[in-house]
Design a protein around this motif. Structure first.
Motif: not given
Length: 106
Positions: A42, A45, A48-51
């Protein structure tokens, strides 16, 4: 790609002395609990700017981990019971050997 100055600054800030690649950090300690792995994913993510993983996916993983944990515990209990039975048989064999040695004419 990091510049030389950025790499030097990253090394200086790395007080835990973790191994570094240009675009990732490597976890060095073994993850003792699956919850740690989920938290690490989590956070990775998020950085990295991801969901991240959804609540349903986390709940499904939790159910799977609990199920596997139960299976592992039951296998371990069966192995321990088998080891106890084997130890009992070895002890019985030793008793029989002692009795045979005492009763044999010498």
């Amino acid at each position: 790609m990091y510049s030389y100055a950025a790499r030097r600054a990253a090394r200086a800030a790395n007080t835990l002395r973790l191994p570094q690649a240009e675009h990732q950090r490597v976890a060095t300690a073994p993850l003792r609990r699956y919850a740690d792995l989920i938290a690490q994913r989590q956070l990775s993510a998020l950085l990295r700017g991801e969901a991240g993983m959804g609540a349903g996916e986390v709940a499904a993983l939790e159910r799977w981990v609990r199920q596997r944990g139960g299976e592992i515990r039951s296998r371990l209990a069966a192995q321990q019971a088998s080891a106890r039975a084997l130890a009992g048989l070895r002890e019985l064999e030793q008793v029989c050997a002692r009795q045979a040695a005492r009763s044999s004419p010498g």
